[in-house]
Design an enzyme around this catalytic site. Sequence first.
Site, PDB file in Angstrom:
ATOM      1  N   ASP A 103      34.088   7.296 -14.689  1.00 56.67           N
ATOM      2  CA  ASP A 103      33.718   7.347 -15.888  1.00 56.67           C
ATOM      3  C   ASP A 103      34.919   7.392 -17.149  1.00 56.67           C
ATOM      4  O   ASP A 103      35.541   8.535 -17.176  1.00 56.67           O
ATOM      5  CB  ASP A 103      32.299   7.422 -16.734  1.00 56.67           C
ATOM      6  CG  ASP A 103      32.159   6.946 -17.901  1.00 56.67           C
ATOM      7  OD1 ASP A 103      32.673   5.989 -18.531  1.00 56.67           O
ATOM      8  OD2 ASP A 103      31.293   7.757 -18.326  1.00 56.67           O
ATOM      9  N   ASP A 290      37.371   1.743 -21.583  1.00 54.08           N
ATOM     10  CA  ASP A 290      36.125   1.795 -20.918  1.00 54.08           C
ATOM     11  C   ASP A 290      35.728   1.871 -19.598  1.00 54.08           C
ATOM     12  O   ASP A 290      35.521   0.790 -19.394  1.00 54.08           O
ATOM     13  CB  ASP A 290      34.736   2.652 -21.403  1.00 54.08           C
ATOM     14  CG  ASP A 290      34.041   3.596 -21.636  1.00 54.08           C
ATOM     15  OD1 ASP A 290      34.390   4.277 -20.664  1.00 54.08           O
ATOM     16  OD2 ASP A 290      32.511   3.925 -21.733  1.00 54.08           O
TER      17      ASP A 290
END
Length: 510
Positions: A103, A290
């Site tokens: 992430d 992201d």
Amino acid sequence: MKMRQGYLWAAFCLWALTFPLLEASSDGLVRIGLKKWRIDYKRIRAAKMARSTKYIGDRLKSMYQGAGDSDGEAVLLRNYMDAQYYGEIGIGTPPQNFTVVFDTGSSNLWVPSTKCHFSIACLFHSKFNSRLSATYVDLGKEGEIHYGSGSISGVFSQDNVQVGSLSIKDQVFIEATREASLVFVLGKFDGILGLGFDEIVVGNATPVWYNMLHQSVIHEDIFSFWLNRDPLATEGGEIVFGGVDRRHFKGQHIYAPITQKGYWQFEMGEFLIGYKSTGFCEAGCAAIVDSGTSLIAGPTAVVTEINHAIGAEGIVSQECKEVVSQYGNMIWDLLISRVQPEKVCTQIGLCNYNGSLVVRPRIKTVVAEEEEGNGTRVGNEVWCTACEMTVIWIQNQLKQRRTKEIIFSYVTELCQSLPSPMGESVVDCGRVPFMPDVTFTIADKHFTLTPKEYILKTGEGITTVCLSGFIALDVPPPRGPLWILGDIFMGVYHTVFDYGNLQVGFAEAI
């Protein structure tokens, strides 16, 4: 003590048996073969609710080259429902394996702990057992990470971490003893490995990526993502640490400098629908790339225009229509008179303006609040927001020199396309071939997504459901407007995270 040694010996024997199964490929990149999971509609909804709200919580507040580089280390990723990509790591000596989301929107590493007894999510996932590791260190400190969709809490620990063939010594991570979110129950991943900057790390822990650099286990301070958007493919994707794999992109990467460390944030230019201007981000918008966000999040005003263009079904906003009918003429006159757009709604009394930013109306007295309830506050917020969106839409249509009648008709139609609260927008699968392309401007270059690329399809035959890959997220100035480019965008464009030069790069993925 003897019992602990017995645990360690048994675990070591198991590790010795399974270790030979991990093979290095001939191009110098270490790959780990992973399984693939089919798309599931209910879990798509859960993932959307979870990942779309990630930036609304405390994290946002804390924000203020040959075919396979021989120096790079690759970890193959699993593609779950075209919305979750995750790979395998090991923690401890011998390694205990976990599937984690890599992430770029967070910076901590956490996995469930055997000390987690009262969270349902822990029952369905692998758990770290500190008694089975010879290198484990108890740091004796508690920690908690908040997401918009929930939170995890636990204890900080230290141990060795294995990522592909890379071994990171003395890595600090969180053993989660509580996972307060339905998403962690439904998710196919055990934990999260954050690849953001240390400015947003919780508990002053050094991120895994930083330790890779400090311990010189990689030779180039970049990592790159290739996400396979084919839901039927056996290979979900690949993350390469310390290099790029040229087989997964063509041409050259276009780079944008990082404008603020924390998340991988950069400046984005104009956004186009069907190659026509939306009037949004002409002066620039902040954007974040992201890997932990499944979809693409953007300002409600623009996502509404996208919904209208693709025929997405949202909720009919009566407040929006009433703003158009009751205040449309006033908004028109003020814009024609060249009143600054951000001051229009204050002049007609739907928002307050303190000289630098818009302030939504609030309940003035405690008595009034007790009499009218919190509904008044919410109502004022809705009217102000509806007005601001109406101004944006009318202003953009004025630039295209359309008549007042056509503009008001169009804006009223947009009111019917407002995204639902959970961001879920269903579209007619039969219309996908006729939907417009959408285009992002990054570093003065256009990056286009076709309908097949931004629409998520689940099910087969009569059970097929198509969902828009766009969700609404409004971040006020000075941090906003903000775009979050998640896996849908990264699946189309191979992405390089260049830590050494503080930039992100995009090239067409293959």
